[in-house]
Design an enzyme around this catalytic site. Structure first.
Site, mmCIF file in Angstrom:
data_model
loop_
_atom_site.group_PDB
_atom_site.id
_atom_site.type_symbol
_atom_site.label_atom_id
_atom_site.label_comp_id
_atom_site.label_asym_id
_atom_site.label_seq_id
_atom_site.Cartn_x
_atom_site.Cartn_y
_atom_site.Cartn_z
ATOM 1 N N ASP A 53 0.841 -1.194 0.000
ATOM 2 C CA ASP A 53 0.000 0.000 0.000
ATOM 3 C C ASP A 53 0.877 1.246 0.000
ATOM 4 O O ASP A 53 1.618 1.498 0.937
ATOM 5 C CB ASP A 53 -0.904 -0.007 1.227
ATOM 6 C CG ASP A 53 -2.083 0.952 1.091
ATOM 7 O OD1 ASP A 53 -1.871 2.112 0.679
ATOM 8 O OD2 ASP A 53 -3.223 0.546 1.389
ATOM 9 N N SER A 109 -7.132 4.452 -1.446
ATOM 10 C CA SER A 109 -6.947 3.000 -1.412
ATOM 11 C C SER A 109 -8.204 2.223 -1.756
ATOM 12 O O SER A 109 -8.115 1.039 -2.086
ATOM 13 C CB SER A 109 -6.441 2.567 -0.031
ATOM 14 O OG SER A 109 -5.104 2.967 0.161
ATOM 15 N N HIS A 138 -10.238 -2.674 6.562
ATOM 16 C CA HIS A 138 -9.701 -1.455 5.984
ATOM 17 C C HIS A 138 -9.894 -1.476 4.474
ATOM 18 O O HIS A 138 -10.226 -2.496 3.881
ATOM 19 C CB HIS A 138 -8.215 -1.321 6.346
ATOM 20 C CG HIS A 138 -7.710 0.072 6.377
ATOM 21 N ND1 HIS A 138 -6.635 0.491 5.625
ATOM 22 C CD2 HIS A 138 -8.127 1.160 7.064
ATOM 23 C CE1 HIS A 138 -6.395 1.775 5.859
ATOM 24 N NE2 HIS A 138 -7.297 2.202 6.723
ATOM 25 N N SER A 155 -8.178 -1.476 1.556
ATOM 26 C CA SER A 155 -7.581 -2.398 0.588
ATOM 27 C C SER A 155 -8.077 -3.826 0.745
ATOM 28 O O SER A 155 -8.556 -4.423 -0.227
ATOM 29 C CB SER A 155 -6.057 -2.343 0.671
ATOM 30 O OG SER A 155 -5.588 -1.063 0.297
ATOM 31 N N GLU A 168 -1.560 -8.002 1.674
ATOM 32 C CA GLU A 168 -1.266 -6.570 1.682
ATOM 33 C C GLU A 168 -0.245 -6.202 2.753
ATOM 34 O O GLU A 168 -0.427 -6.527 3.937
ATOM 35 C CB GLU A 168 -2.541 -5.758 1.932
ATOM 36 C CG GLU A 168 -2.270 -4.252 1.887
ATOM 37 C CD GLU A 168 -3.307 -3.410 2.621
ATOM 38 O OE1 GLU A 168 -3.346 -2.194 2.348
ATOM 39 O OE2 GLU A 168 -4.041 -3.950 3.462
ATOM 40 N N ASP A 178 1.943 2.558 3.752
ATOM 41 C CA ASP A 178 1.115 3.745 3.536
ATOM 42 C C ASP A 178 0.997 4.597 4.793
ATOM 43 O O ASP A 178 1.149 5.825 4.749
ATOM 44 C CB ASP A 178 -0.264 3.285 3.069
ATOM 45 C CG ASP A 178 -1.281 4.393 2.979
ATOM 46 O OD1 ASP A 178 -1.257 5.151 1.982
ATOM 47 O OD2 ASP A 178 -2.123 4.513 3.900
ATOM 48 N N ASP A 213 -1.080 0.006 -4.809
ATOM 49 C CA ASP A 213 -2.369 0.607 -5.149
ATOM 50 C C ASP A 213 -2.214 2.051 -5.616
ATOM 51 O O ASP A 213 -2.934 2.525 -6.487
ATOM 52 C CB ASP A 213 -3.343 0.515 -3.985
ATOM 53 C CG ASP A 213 -2.770 1.034 -2.675
ATOM 54 O OD1 ASP A 213 -1.546 1.299 -2.592
ATOM 55 O OD2 ASP A 213 -3.532 1.168 -1.712
ATOM 56 N N HIS A 214 -1.257 2.749 -5.047
ATOM 57 C CA HIS A 214 -0.993 4.151 -5.396
ATOM 58 C C HIS A 214 0.397 4.490 -4.892
ATOM 59 O O HIS A 214 1.076 3.642 -4.298
ATOM 60 C CB HIS A 214 -2.039 5.079 -4.761
ATOM 61 C CG HIS A 214 -2.158 4.887 -3.271
ATOM 62 N ND1 HIS A 214 -1.194 5.301 -2.385
ATOM 63 C CD2 HIS A 214 -3.126 4.289 -2.519
ATOM 64 C CE1 HIS A 214 -1.559 4.987 -1.152
ATOM 65 N NE2 HIS A 214 -2.713 4.360 -1.202
ATOM 66 N N HIS A 263 -1.214 11.050 -1.019
ATOM 67 C CA HIS A 263 -0.800 10.093 -2.041
ATOM 68 C C HIS A 263 -0.228 10.843 -3.240
ATOM 69 O O HIS A 263 -0.442 12.039 -3.402
ATOM 70 C CB HIS A 263 -1.991 9.259 -2.502
ATOM 71 C CG HIS A 263 -2.572 8.400 -1.429
ATOM 72 N ND1 HIS A 263 -3.782 7.751 -1.548
ATOM 73 C CD2 HIS A 263 -2.110 8.076 -0.194
ATOM 74 C CE1 HIS A 263 -4.032 7.067 -0.460
ATOM 75 N NE2 HIS A 263 -3.037 7.247 0.384
#
Length: 469
Positions: A5, A55, A118, A120, A278, A283, A324-325, A401
């Site tokens: 993440d 996310s 959460h 994700s 994950e 993150d 994811d980002h 992000h």
């Protein structure tokens, strides 16, 4: 599918350097486990209504194969954020790659270092017009009927596909317990409906007459690894799992250990499985400008992938590692080879003040200038400790992000499909093709045809899926 993440390309470069320096090498030449994979590509991360992904929309793309609106889960872009009624329209509700696998007789599971509710991990099983609807109290706080839009924890325990997952490992006990209850370590729950979803998960498995185990500590996970029940729910913290650098590994498992148990459980299905893993706290550390923690969590994800490589056969497995980002951490300065990646650059700014090799464009780590000069952060108390915040340009309560592309690494069967630059929503379709499940074309259907003829057809179909999404 392994997902870091917020694992940007600068994060990877800095993490591999730190890994090498921990071993006494210069560091830059080091590889994380998945950086040795034979194929790498890039995925675009934007949401339908946002240039920069959160996310939940990115989880929907990665796990459901459709781009969506920010802060929504498992729904098409026809659903605005917090619109419960719109989220119940059948055409707007998406199935995840895990649901596709289950429909084909495979098993499925989820592993995370965050709460299992959460954004994700929820992308693999939930449909919610608001990613923060993790408990009934969260739904009610937005004035929404929980009967019309059940909370994410409820969906995991009682609705498909979550109630069919053979293994669920992560944090977030509080989302399963009522506010009048405390968990195994004395932390109160967050629910207001009087329910204990952990007990309800256990009761559901008892009704099905299957073997099951609930685990909340490391010892119980090891017991599960020895006995391998048919179903396993492991919730190892009230909130997210603690950072690796701050945890007690005698009581809390590592991500690699969680991954091993999940793969051993799911591998018993001769038809195969889909597992989502994950590394979620990369993150969180980035959001707090705590770069040491972020890099260490990235190294932990690499260790989990390495464990998977030991357990799986390249001839009949596919591992995809992606993010994811991104985040807005910069790896900068003209330091000499092997310079401490967590330390200051060999350079100084125009006023002669040191600056860090790793810094952020925004976040809570901003220090005000003194007499028009940046303060020397290397003189601060706690400098270089895991919780120390590196310096920042724009002050914000939480770092943002980034909007750049994320890497996609692939190993195993049909790994070559993951090269190039493509939409993030292509990833699950390509995985399903390689795994011979899902509603689209499958590699098994074309097994007798030359790959030179098959692959253009597959790519054309994926382009069509992109247009429809």
């Amino acid at each position: 599918m392994f997902m870091g993440d917020g694992m940007s390309l600068p994060t990877l470069a800095a993490a591999r350097t730190l890994l090498g320096q921990r071993a006494g090498r210069p560091g830059e030449e080091t590889q994380l486990s998945f950086e040795a994979f034979p194929t790498v590509g890039l995925a675009k991360t934007y949401c339908v209504n946002s240039q920069t992904a959160d996310s939940s929309c990115s989880a929907t793309a990665l796990l459901c194969g459709v781009k969506s609106n920010a802060f929504t889960l498992g729904l098409t872009a026809a659903v605005p954020r917090r619109d419960c009624a719109a989220s119940q329209v059948p055409a707007a509700r998406l199935d995840s790659v895990a649901a596709w696998a289950l429909a084909a007789g495979r098993d499925a599971g989820v592993v995370t270092t965050t709460r299992v509710t959460h954004a994700s991990p929820a992308g693999i099983y939930a449909r919610a017009a608001e990613r923060n609807w993790e408990t009934d109290a969260d739904v009610l706080a937005d004035g929404v009927d929980v009967d019309a839009c059940p909370d994410i924890a409820h969906q995991l325990v009682h609705l498909a596909p979550g109630n069919q997952f053979k293994v669920i490992l992560g944090g977030g006990r509080r989302e399963f317990l009522n506010i009048t209850s405390v968990d195994d370590e004395g932390t109160p729950g967050k629910r207001t409906d009087g329910r204990n979803l952990i007990e309800e998960w256990q009761a559901d498995k008892a009704r099905r007459n299957v073997t099951y185990q609930y685990a909340w500590n490391h010892e119980q996970l090891l017991q599960a690894n020895a006995t391998l029940p048919e179903y396993l729910l492991g919730l190892f913290e009230s909130d997210h799992l603690r950072y690796n650098l701050e945890t007690d590994h005698t009581t809390e498992p590592t991500l690699a250990e969680l991954t091993e148990v999940a793969i051993r459980m799911l591998s018993r299905n001769e038809k195969g499985f889909f597992l989502f893993v994950e590394g979620g706290r990369i993150d969180h550390a980035h959001h707090d400008n705590q770069v040491h923690l972020a890099l260490d969590e990235t190294i932990e994800l690499s260790a989990a992938v390495a464990r998977a490589l030991q357990l799986l056969d390249e001839k009949d497995s596919l591992i995809v590692v992606t993010a994811d980002h991104t985040h807005v951490m910069a790896f900068n300065g003209y330091s000499t080879r092997g310079a401490d990646v967590l330390g200051p650059s060999n350079m100084r700014d125009s006023a002669g003040v040191p600056f860090m090799t790793l810094s952020y464009t925004n976040g809570p780590g901003r220090r005000p200038d003194v007499d028009g000069r940046r303060p020397d952060v290397t003189l601060e108390e706690g400098f270089r400790s895991p919780r120390w915040r590196t310096h920042v340009d724009v002050p914000l309560a939480s770092e943002t992000h980034g909007s750049d592309d994320v890497p996609v690494f692939a190993w195993g069967v049909h790994h070559e499909m993951f090269s190039g630059l493509y939409e993030q929503s292509h990833v699950p379709h390509r995985m399903a093709y390689a795994g011979c499940f899902g509603g689209g074309p499958q590699a098994c259907d074309a097994a007798a045809a030359p790959s030179a003829l098959v692959m253009p057809l597959v790519m054309a179909l994926l382009a069509l899926l992109r247009a429809l999404a």
